[in-house]
Design a protein around this motif. Structure first.
Motif, PDB file in Angstrom:
ATOM      1  N   PRO A  70      31.574  33.089 -11.192  1.00 39.88           N
ATOM      2  CA  PRO A  70      31.575  31.793 -10.346  1.00 39.88           C
ATOM      3  C   PRO A  70      32.541  30.946 -11.679  1.00 39.88           C
ATOM      4  O   PRO A  70      32.573  30.976 -12.764  1.00 39.88           O
ATOM      5  CB  PRO A  70      30.219  31.421  -9.874  1.00 39.88           C
ATOM      6  CG  PRO A  70      29.473  31.760 -11.335  1.00 39.88           C
ATOM      7  CD  PRO A  70      30.002  33.277 -11.834  1.00 39.88           C
ATOM      8  N   VAL A  71      33.427  30.278 -11.140  1.00 37.99           N
ATOM      9  CA  VAL A  71      34.592  29.254 -11.190  1.00 37.99           C
ATOM     10  C   VAL A  71      34.143  27.922 -11.046  1.00 37.99           C
ATOM     11  O   VAL A  71      34.152  27.590 -10.242  1.00 37.99           O
ATOM     12  CB  VAL A  71      36.139  29.794 -11.809  1.00 37.99           C
ATOM     13  CG1 VAL A  71      37.335  28.639 -12.133  1.00 37.99           C
ATOM     14  CG2 VAL A  71      36.205  30.909 -12.077  1.00 37.99           C
ATOM     15  N   PHE A  72      33.633  27.077 -11.925  1.00 36.07           N
ATOM     16  CA  PHE A  72      32.627  26.125 -12.191  1.00 36.07           C
ATOM     17  C   PHE A  72      34.004  24.396 -12.299  1.00 36.07           C
ATOM     18  O   PHE A  72      34.976  25.497 -13.808  1.00 36.07           O
ATOM     19  CB  PHE A  72      32.135  25.881 -12.722  1.00 36.07           C
ATOM     20  CG  PHE A  72      30.805  26.539 -12.230  1.00 36.07           C
ATOM     21  CD1 PHE A  72      30.072  26.258 -10.424  1.00 36.07           C
ATOM     22  CD2 PHE A  72      30.532  27.766 -13.093  1.00 36.07           C
ATOM     23  CE1 PHE A  72      29.137  26.732 -10.382  1.00 36.07           C
ATOM     24  CE2 PHE A  72      29.829  28.412 -12.321  1.00 36.07           C
ATOM     25  CZ  PHE A  72      28.753  27.989 -10.983  1.00 36.07           C
ATOM     26  N   ARG A  73      34.646  24.179 -11.774  1.00 31.67           N
ATOM     27  CA  ARG A  73      35.429  22.891 -12.337  1.00 31.67           C
ATOM     28  C   ARG A  73      35.050  21.763 -12.810  1.00 31.67           C
ATOM     29  O   ARG A  73      34.064  21.432 -12.363  1.00 31.67           O
ATOM     30  CB  ARG A  73      36.045  22.544 -10.601  1.00 31.67           C
ATOM     31  CG  ARG A  73      37.518  23.737 -10.767  1.00 31.67           C
ATOM     32  CD  ARG A  73      38.001  24.174 -11.912  1.00 31.67           C
ATOM     33  NE  ARG A  73      38.657  25.664 -11.843  1.00 31.67           N
ATOM     34  CZ  ARG A  73      40.378  25.461 -11.663  1.00 31.67           C
ATOM     35  NH1 ARG A  73      40.671  24.514 -12.551  1.00 31.67           N
ATOM     36  NH2 ARG A  73      40.857  27.074 -11.173  1.00 31.67           N
ATOM     37  N   TYR A  74      35.198  21.452 -14.186  1.00 35.93           N
ATOM     38  CA  TYR A  74      35.047  19.513 -14.403  1.00 35.93           C
ATOM     39  C   TYR A  74      35.806  18.872 -13.706  1.00 35.93           C
ATOM     40  O   TYR A  74      37.130  18.458 -13.859  1.00 35.93           O
ATOM     41  CB  TYR A  74      34.755  19.618 -15.971  1.00 35.93           C
ATOM     42  CG  TYR A  74      34.557  18.354 -16.441  1.00 35.93           C
ATOM     43  CD1 TYR A  74      33.215  17.600 -16.369  1.00 35.93           C
ATOM     44  CD2 TYR A  74      35.452  17.644 -17.024  1.00 35.93           C
ATOM     45  CE1 TYR A  74      33.667  16.304 -17.351  1.00 35.93           C
ATOM     46  CE2 TYR A  74      35.774  16.423 -17.581  1.00 35.93           C
ATOM     47  CZ  TYR A  74      34.763  15.947 -17.641  1.00 35.93           C
ATOM     48  OH  TYR A  74      34.673  14.641 -18.106  1.00 35.93           O
ATOM     49  N   VAL A  75      35.172  17.839 -13.356  1.00 36.05           N
ATOM     50  CA  VAL A  75      36.102  17.041 -12.403  1.00 36.05           C
ATOM     51  C   VAL A  75      35.809  15.192 -13.889  1.00 36.05           C
ATOM     52  O   VAL A  75      34.309  15.106 -13.170  1.00 36.05           O
ATOM     53  CB  VAL A  75      35.738  16.585 -10.961  1.00 36.05           C
ATOM     54  CG1 VAL A  75      36.769  15.436 -10.240  1.00 36.05           C
ATOM     55  CG2 VAL A  75      35.663  17.654 -10.527  1.00 36.05           C
ATOM     56  N   SER A  76      36.637  14.259 -14.126  1.00 31.93           N
ATOM     57  CA  SER A  76      35.868  13.872 -14.361  1.00 31.93           C
ATOM     58  C   SER A  76      35.514  12.577 -13.947  1.00 31.93           C
ATOM     59  O   SER A  76      34.358  11.599 -14.578  1.00 31.93           O
ATOM     60  CB  SER A  76      37.273  12.946 -15.931  1.00 31.93           C
ATOM     61  OG  SER A  76      38.249  12.666 -14.463  1.00 31.93           O
ATOM     62  N   ALA A  77      35.540  11.997 -12.469  1.00 29.56           N
ATOM     63  CA  ALA A  77      35.122  11.238 -11.401  1.00 29.56           C
ATOM     64  C   ALA A  77      33.757  11.416 -11.180  1.00 29.56           C
ATOM     65  O   ALA A  77      33.170  10.799 -10.812  1.00 29.56           O
ATOM     66  CB  ALA A  77      36.227  11.442 -10.390  1.00 29.56           C
ATOM     67  N   LEU A  78      33.241  12.459 -11.581  1.00 26.85           N
ATOM     68  CA  LEU A  78      31.974  13.105 -11.171  1.00 26.85           C
ATOM     69  C   LEU A  78      31.055  12.622 -11.989  1.00 26.85           C
ATOM     70  O   LEU A  78      31.719  12.478 -13.463  1.00 26.85           O
ATOM     71  CB  LEU A  78      31.649  15.103 -11.009  1.00 26.85           C
ATOM     72  CG  LEU A  78      32.739  15.597  -9.615  1.00 26.85           C
ATOM     73  CD1 LEU A  78      32.588  16.812  -9.588  1.00 26.85           C
ATOM     74  CD2 LEU A  78      32.046  14.273  -8.700  1.00 26.85           C
ATOM     75  N   PRO A  79      29.592  12.416 -11.881  1.00 26.29           N
ATOM     76  CA  PRO A  79      28.537  12.028 -13.321  1.00 26.29           C
ATOM     77  C   PRO A  79      28.727  13.485 -13.789  1.00 26.29           C
ATOM     78  O   PRO A  79      28.761  14.596 -13.840  1.00 26.29           O
ATOM     79  CB  PRO A  79      27.331  12.170 -12.249  1.00 26.29           C
ATOM     80  CG  PRO A  79      27.888  11.907 -10.646  1.00 26.29           C
ATOM     81  CD  PRO A  79      29.055  12.459 -10.166  1.00 26.29           C
TER      82      PRO A  79
END
Length: 116
Positions: A100-109
């Motif tokens: 699985p590929v997860f994405r880091y999003v800086s706006a998320l906690p």
């Protein structure tokens, strides 16, 4: 005699490491050695505990070795398959049976990732 030693002392008493408002102690009866502590027992046919897994073996399906990448402007379907990632990362994902590929999003906690 220390309290810990009293638990192990064979004084004819059955003791439990518990507290119910008073010490949990009772005299052992004549059947004590005939149930559970004496005699030969058949080993269980199936152990209920899961088999030990090597956390370094990312090919084992029990190990959750996904890939975390920074979010990008690519379409969601492409992000899910990491088509926007460098070739070496796509090779790694393929080797991990399409991990699985997860994405880091800086706006998320902190600690929260997105999966497309």
């Amino acid at each position: 005699m220390a309290d810990d030693d009293a638990i192990l002392h064979d004084d004819g008493q059955l003791r439990a490491n518990a507290w119910c408002g008073a010490a949990v102690v009772a005299p052992r009866d004549a059947a004590f050695n005939t149930w559970g502590v004496a005699g030969k027992r058949e080993p269980p046919k199936k152990l209920l505990a899961p088999a030990e897994v090597d956390p370094g073996n990312w090919r084992d399906p029990s190990i959750g070795w996904g890939v975390v990448l920074p979010d990008s402007g690519a379409p969601g379907a492409d992000k899910a398959r990491a088509l926007d990632a460098p070739e070496c990362v796509r090779t790694l994902i393929a080797a991990r049976s399409n991990a699985p590929v997860f994405r880091y999003v800086s706006a998320l906690p902190a600690g929260v990732v997105r999966r497309y």
